[in-house]
Design an enzyme around this catalytic site. Structure first.
Site, PDB file in Angstrom:
ATOM      1  N   ILE A  45     -17.708 -15.183 -33.053  1.00 45.12           N
ATOM      2  CA  ILE A  45     -17.515 -14.164 -34.080  1.00 45.12           C
ATOM      3  C   ILE A  45     -17.544 -12.788 -33.425  1.00 45.12           C
ATOM      4  O   ILE A  45     -18.482 -12.467 -32.685  1.00 45.12           O
ATOM      5  CB  ILE A  45     -18.619 -14.259 -35.145  1.00 45.12           C
ATOM      6  CG1 ILE A  45     -18.579 -15.624 -35.837  1.00 45.12           C
ATOM      7  CG2 ILE A  45     -18.505 -13.125 -36.161  1.00 45.12           C
ATOM      8  CD1 ILE A  45     -19.850 -15.979 -36.571  1.00 45.12           C
ATOM      9  N   LYS A  46     -16.538 -11.999 -33.722  1.00 48.96           N
ATOM     10  CA  LYS A  46     -16.476 -10.633 -33.193  1.00 48.96           C
ATOM     11  C   LYS A  46     -16.665  -9.641 -34.326  1.00 48.96           C
ATOM     12  O   LYS A  46     -15.927  -9.665 -35.322  1.00 48.96           O
ATOM     13  CB  LYS A  46     -15.135 -10.380 -32.506  1.00 48.96           C
ATOM     14  CG  LYS A  46     -14.959  -8.952 -32.012  1.00 48.96           C
ATOM     15  CD  LYS A  46     -13.525  -8.679 -31.572  1.00 48.96           C
ATOM     16  CE  LYS A  46     -13.347  -7.217 -31.159  1.00 48.96           C
ATOM     17  NZ  LYS A  46     -11.946  -6.876 -30.850  1.00 48.96           N
ATOM     18  N   VAL A  47     -17.662  -8.781 -34.200  1.00 48.78           N
ATOM     19  CA  VAL A  47     -17.905  -7.725 -35.175  1.00 48.78           C
ATOM     20  C   VAL A  47     -18.102  -6.402 -34.436  1.00 48.78           C
ATOM     21  O   VAL A  47     -18.249  -6.373 -33.214  1.00 48.78           O
ATOM     22  CB  VAL A  47     -19.134  -8.021 -36.063  1.00 48.78           C
ATOM     23  CG1 VAL A  47     -18.879  -9.218 -36.971  1.00 48.78           C
ATOM     24  CG2 VAL A  47     -20.380  -8.246 -35.217  1.00 48.78           C
TER      25      VAL A  47
END
Length: 314
Positions: free
Chosen positions: A213-215
């Protein structure tokens, strides 16, 4: 070279991370292993990924004029390999341009949807599907990448497309990387990086079946009034970047999903490395760094990425 730095023997940390993905087939687990066991950070459980989708998203001059070598797709493959990144992510055209030449030298992530800055969609930002799982398999990719915009009026369509693509990718033994960027009428511009929104974005991506997950790095702001009450009542610490990152990682299944953070817009080296220290101290699994790397001269970019990896490695 990253290929020379790759360790084939699994480490206890990587074995632990892979144990969190109980439903996945051997092919998907092998590709997660491949990313986690490649490059300078091989075996540490940390990831530094080079993403180069900015030419599509922002235009060629805005992306590559600062370092004209970046107009050439080969440059980005070579930068990712030389600097010891865990993987390289890009849209279809850039991946096709070098997939054969650099086959097997670094895990590839095919970005399956993209948008451009020529049209503004206001409250309903949505990216077009620009690649396929079949193309990812054909090109030897380890994973697919997909962007969702929680807060967009078009978020239902995005989530439905992601569900279909993730199901197909996993069936073909690929990992799924989700860019989860709150944007649209559901959040204010400042709220796009609020800590409650960033944590919510990580939770949504995890619930959609993302492996990675990229945030964006979260700021000390709570956007939604309903959430603010809980943060205050439960005294959730958010004063420092490390505290906020810890909370966002916790939101991704109590840290049992890989959460990495974007490098954001170009910034000075000292400010960037200070941010990386805060991310690392908060338990981030790593960074995905594009413009801050490839817009610098090659030697400078390699050194910067090496310095980032040193922070995560310690």
């Amino acid at each position: 070279m990253a290929a020379e730095q790759r360790s084939q023997r699994i480490t206890p940390r990587v074995k632990e991370i892979l144990s969190w993905y109980q439903s996945d087939n051997p092919g998907t687990l092998a590709n997660l292993h491949r990313m986690l066991m490649t490059g300078t950070l091989a075996g540490t459980g940390k990831l530094v990924i080079l993403p180069v989708d900015q030419g599509f998203e922002h235009g060629p001059a805005r992306s590559f004029a600062k370092n004209p070598a970046g107009y050439d797709p080969d440059y980005h493959f070579e930068l990712a390999i030389e600097s010891g990144c865990n993987a390289y992510a890009a849209p279809l055209g850039f991946i096709e341009a070098g997939a054969a030449k650099y086959a097997g030298q670094i895990p590839l992530i095919l970005k399956l949807n993209n948008s451009d800055s020529l049209s503004k969609l206001g409250g309903a930002p949505v990216s077009a599907i620009t690649g396929s799982v079949r193309e990812a398999v054909r090109l030897g990719c380890a994973a697919i990448g997909y962007t969702i915009y929680p807060g967009s009026d078009a978020r239902n369509t995005q989530l439905e497309h992601l569900r279909e693509l993730a199901e197909e990718a996993k069936a073909h033994g690929l990992a799924v990387v989700v860019w989860s960027y709150p944007r649209g009428s559901g959040v204010s511009k400042e709220g796009e990086t609020a800590v409650d929104i960033a944590a919510y974005a990580a939770q949504i991506a995890a619930q959609m079946g993302a492996h990675v997950i990229k945030v964006k790095p979260p700021k000390a702001l709570v956007e939604h009034p309903e959430a603010k009450k809980v943060y205050e009542e439960q005294k959730i610490p958010i004063a420092t970047l490390a505290e906020r990152v810890r909370h966002v990682v916790q939101a991704a299944f109590n840290g049992k999903r890989i959460v990495i953070f974007s490098g954001g817009e170009a910034k000075g080296t000292d400010a960037l490395l200070e941010e990386i220290r805060g991310l690392k101290d908060g338990g981030a699994f790593g960074s995905i760094m594009g413009r801050n790397a490839f817009q610098r001269p090659r030697a400078e970019a390699v050194k910067l990425l090496a310095d980032v990896m040193k922070i995560y490695a310690t």
